[in-house]
Scaffold this active site. Structure first.
Site, PDB file in Angstrom:
ATOM      1  N   ASP A 272       0.860  -1.180   0.000  1.00  0.00           N
ATOM      2  CA  ASP A 272       0.000   0.000   0.000  1.00  0.00           C
ATOM      3  C   ASP A 272       0.898   1.232   0.000  1.00  0.00           C
ATOM      4  OD1 ASP A 272       0.951   0.290   2.563  1.00  0.00           O
ATOM      5  OD2 ASP A 272      -0.965  -0.093   3.542  1.00  0.00           O
TER       6      ASP A 272
ATOM      7  N   ASP B  37      -7.798  -7.682  -0.003  1.00  0.00           N
ATOM      8  CA  ASP B  37      -6.915  -7.880   1.145  1.00  0.00           C
ATOM      9  C   ASP B  37      -7.705  -7.497   2.377  1.00  0.00           C
ATOM     10  OD1 ASP B  37      -6.624  -4.823   0.785  1.00  0.00           O
ATOM     11  OD2 ASP B  37      -5.665  -5.231   2.703  1.00  0.00           O
TER      12      ASP B  37
ATOM     13  N   CYS C 191     -11.966 -28.875   6.607  1.00  0.00           N
ATOM     14  CA  CYS C 191     -10.781 -28.035   6.389  1.00  0.00           C
ATOM     15  C   CYS C 191      -9.516 -28.871   6.525  1.00  0.00           C
ATOM     16  CB  CYS C 191     -10.774 -26.896   7.403  1.00  0.00           C
ATOM     17  SG  CYS C 191      -9.320 -25.846   7.306  1.00  0.00           S
TER      18      CYS C 191
ATOM     19  N   CYS D 134      -6.418 -27.705   7.127  1.00  0.00           N
ATOM     20  CA  CYS D 134      -5.320 -27.025   7.837  1.00  0.00           C
ATOM     21  C   CYS D 134      -4.912 -27.843   9.065  1.00  0.00           C
ATOM     22  CB  CYS D 134      -5.745 -25.621   8.230  1.00  0.00           C
ATOM     23  SG  CYS D 134      -6.582 -25.525   9.820  1.00  0.00           S
TER      24      CYS D 134
ATOM     25  N   CYS E 100      -7.325 -28.051  12.090  1.00  0.00           N
ATOM     26  CA  CYS E 100      -8.494 -28.921  11.930  1.00  0.00           C
ATOM     27  C   CYS E 100      -8.112 -30.393  11.768  1.00  0.00           C
ATOM     28  CB  CYS E 100      -9.323 -28.473  10.724  1.00  0.00           C
ATOM     29  SG  CYS E 100     -10.020 -26.829  10.952  1.00  0.00           S
TER      30      CYS E 100
ATOM     31  N   HIS F 210      -5.778 -21.573  10.263  1.00  0.00           N
ATOM     32  CA  HIS F 210      -7.107 -22.026   9.846  1.00  0.00           C
ATOM     33  C   HIS F 210      -7.854 -20.927   9.074  1.00  0.00           C
ATOM     34  CE1 HIS F 210     -11.163 -23.476   9.717  1.00  0.00           C
ATOM     35  NE2 HIS F 210     -11.526 -22.319  10.235  1.00  0.00           N
TER      36      HIS F 210
END
Ligand SMILES: [Zn+2]
Length: 375
Positions: free
Chosen positions: A92, A266, A304, A306, A309, A335
């Site tokens: 940015d 974002d 999920c 990840c 999980c 996650h």
């Protein structure tokens, strides 16, 4: 050398399935960019960020210019090498953070002067300086310096703020050093006023950028007004260039904005929520600190992939947060980033299949079902 390119493979209604090609590799769109504020996506190794499916991350000019300083990052080989992220990085302009410093900053036609929130030292941010700092950082996508128009604002206030941003966009473009595979995005302002948004799009298209962002939304106007503003803004934006909705947002914001032709997003939400014990699941968010998880021997989300999980229960995550263990925020950040990247993967697949409408209504039903039982 790779040219900076944006190719649209297919469209489904207003939604676009595309690919960015950059000096630092590709990014499939619609894309969600995790926020790496001070040169790190908090709590995550770069490889783990990539494992969730993220291909492009965001860095904050304001934070990096103050610490460690852009000349130092440059001397150390640029931000990619410094933070161990070889893929594309969008930075940015620093404007958003500076504007939110309140009485610590002073605006003029030239730019903004402000005092550092770290040590009170005085700094100036002009369109030229912001562009130069992002060049030092070796940012793949540089953003122009703009004034983030506050909300609410009257039409005269929004007009003068937007026109200042357009003069700054012109100066930012003049200061941008073109290199193969690198790009600079202009930022459309004009608050919620259709005529001002149209004037801003025209001014930026006249200057000419590699991509265009929509700024000044998600600042308190509410989802419907944000969608209404996109409805009158994106159709006017150059159709062959990427469109980035800055600072957005919640999954339902993202799905609705994709339907309106946005390609990039974002937001600090997945990482910040992860640190405070909030886990995104289908339709909403769980608060893992809630007592009802104390003996819940089930994963946050059984679908999920990840590590939070795959390997751990809600009860264990609850325990980590209660005990103040750092693994708790790490696992929930992971996650949540996985959840957002899975959402984007689902969006991209739905557009490819010509089924984005169905995807959108399923997403809305899941949210309604979740809200009705509330956590
Ligand atoms: Zn998970």
């Amino acid at each position: 050398m790779t040219e900076f390119r944006f190719d649209i493979a297919t469209k489904d209604g207003g939604a676009r399935r595309g690919r960015l090609q950059t000096a630092h590799g590709p990014a499939e769109t619609p894309a969600f960019m995790p926020v790496g504020t001070v040169g790190t996506v908090k709590g995550m190794l770069p490889d783990h960020v990539a494992e969730t499916g993220a291909q492009i991350v965001l860095g904050n000019t304001y934070h990096l210019m103050l610490r460690p300083g852009s000349p130092r990052v440059k001397a150390l080989g640029g931000l990619h090498k410094f933070m161990g992220w070889p893929g594309p990085i969008l930075t940015d302009s620093g404007g958003f953070q500076v504007m939110s410093l309140g009485n610590l900053r002073e605006m003029s036609e030239d730019g903004v002067t402000f005092r550092s929130h770290i040590d009170g030292s005085k700094h100036a941010l002009t369109p030229e300086r912001s562009t130069e700092i992002q060049d030092d950082l070796d940012s793949t996508i540089t953003m122009v310096l703009d004034e983030c128009t506050p909300w609410p604002v009257d039409e005269a206030g929004a007009a003068s703020s937007m026109r200042l941003s357009m003069r700054w966009a012109d100066r930012s473009r003049a200061a941008f050093r073109a290199r193969p595979g690198y790009g600079q995005f202009g930022i459309v302002q004009g608050s919620t006023f259709p005529d001002l948004r149209a004037e801003s799009v025209a001014a930026l298209a006249e200057i000419g950028f590699e991509g265009y962002a929509v700024g000044g939304l998600a600042v308190g106007e509410g989802q419907q007004m944000m969608f209404d503003t996109l409805d009158v803004t994106t159709p006017a934006m150059p159709g062959d260039k990427p469109r980035y909705l800055m600072g957005v947002g919640r999954p339902s914001d993202i799905v609705g904005a994709v339907a309106r032709g946005i390609d990039m997003f974002d937001c600090v939400l997945p990482t910040r929520s992860g640190r405070t014990g909030k886990a995104f699941v289908k339709g909403g968010e769980l608060n893992i600190r809630n007592a009802r998880h104390v003996e819940a021997d089930i994963p946050v989300d059984p679908d999920c992939a990840c590590p939070a999980c795959r390997q751990f229960s809600r009860a264990y995550l609850h325990h980590l947060f209660k005990a103040g263990e750092m693994l708790g925020p790490i696992l929930l950040t992971w996650h949540n980033l996985q959840h957002f990247q899975d959402l984007m993967r689902g969006i991209r697949a739905a557009i490819e299949a010509g089924a984005f409408d169905t995807f959108q209504s399923n997403h809305q039903s899941a949210k309604a079902a979740f809200d009705s039982k509330a956590d």
